[in-house]
Design an enzyme around this catalytic site. Structure first.
Site, short mmCIF file in Angstrom:
data_model
loop_
_atom_site.label_atom_id
_atom_site.label_comp_id
_atom_site.label_asym_id
_atom_site.label_seq_id
_atom_site.Cartn_x
_atom_site.Cartn_y
_atom_site.Cartn_z
N HIS A 50 0.85 -1.19 0.00
CA HIS A 50 0.00 0.00 0.00
C HIS A 50 0.89 1.25 0.00
O HIS A 50 2.00 1.23 0.55
CB HIS A 50 -0.89 0.01 1.24
CG HIS A 50 -2.01 -0.99 1.19
ND1 HIS A 50 -3.05 -0.99 2.09
CD2 HIS A 50 -2.24 -2.01 0.32
CE1 HIS A 50 -3.88 -1.98 1.79
NE2 HIS A 50 -3.41 -2.62 0.73
N GLU A 52 0.83 3.90 1.73
CA GLU A 52 1.25 4.38 3.05
C GLU A 52 2.45 3.63 3.58
O GLU A 52 3.41 4.22 4.08
CB GLU A 52 0.11 4.19 4.07
CG GLU A 52 -1.18 4.90 3.76
CD GLU A 52 -2.18 3.99 3.04
OE1 GLU A 52 -1.79 3.35 2.03
OE2 GLU A 52 -3.33 3.93 3.48
N CYS A 80 -6.16 1.62 5.81
CA CYS A 80 -6.70 0.33 6.24
C CYS A 80 -6.11 -0.01 7.62
O CYS A 80 -5.19 0.66 8.09
CB CYS A 80 -6.33 -0.74 5.22
SG CYS A 80 -4.58 -1.22 5.31
N CYS A 83 -2.19 -0.33 7.59
CA CYS A 83 -1.43 0.92 7.49
C CYS A 83 -1.67 1.82 8.70
O CYS A 83 -0.76 2.56 9.12
CB CYS A 83 -1.78 1.64 6.19
SG CYS A 83 -1.21 0.72 4.73
#
Lengths: 146, 146
Positions: A50, A52, A80, A83
């Site tokens: 991801h 992040e 999410c 993260c």
């Protein structure tokens, strides 16, 4: 450009690569950009890639420090649970995001990991930055794939 | 050696490097080891470099696939919310762990991310494998540092 504008730029670049359009930027206390990244789940064959997590890891690597206590993570979508917990582990000062994510978010929705009593460090959280632009980018991406 | 024994070996190696002693192994449906890792938070200056996330990324890289649907993650400690969510993203079949972690765990404790209604994929979960050995390793590590 502001951090959310940079994050939007990363999200658009991710969409152009066929990735879910989410972008993230890590800035220090002075507002200097330490790292920026877009989603790379497809390119890396890595479900954890991801934006992040990539930006946080890159910022920490640049600093040579496992903590980013003065830093802000700015991301186009509510993080999410994975993260959000990573943001806590890196001891971020602040998490700022664009679109809210009732389905997959883990900050204001779902597992709300930063609100768990066992969460040792809770960054300040601000949601809704450039919300409609961030959300429109995601909607457009998924509409085009249907 | 069984997966939990391999994970314990990784955890002991992590302790020897000054890392919090947690180890993880990813095995496929046939029980073959795809990847193994210990904590590398200190060595990598990366607060997200938990054994689980490293092993999952390595297994997916080896497969060239973002999903590990037939695989089991075996880890010496109950995964935190970050790693539990990653296990879901990689669509693991099973998460098996040793010691329970009431303070930092995110599967049976805290944010319980896999139990959130918004969690799309919930691997089968088994806890308590070689529980006393896994817990003793952690207790010994922290006792020696006090």
């Amino acid at each position: 450009m502001t951090p959310i504008e940079l994050a939007l730029e990363e999200a658009r670049a991710a969409a152009a690569r066929g990735e879910v359009p989410v972008g993230a930027v890590v800035t220090d206390a002075a507002g200097a950009v330490l790292a920026r990244a877009g989603n790379e789940v497809e390119a890396r064959h890595d479900a954890s890639a991801h934006a992040e997590l990539l930006a946080l890891r890159a910022a920490a690597a640049r600093r040579g420090s496992k903590f980013l206590a003065d830093c802000t993570l700015t991301v186009t979508l509510e993080p999410c649970p994975m993260c959000a917990q990573a943001a806590s582990f890196f001891r971020l000062r602040r998490v700022a995001f664009g679109a809210y994510d009732p389905k997959g978010g883990g900050v204001e929705h779902g597992a709300r990991v930063l609100a768990a009593p066992s969460c040792h460090h809770r960054p300040e959280v601000v949601g809704g930055l450039r919300e409609s632009d961030c959300a429109a980018l995601l909607r457009g991406f998924f509409a085009a794939r249907r």
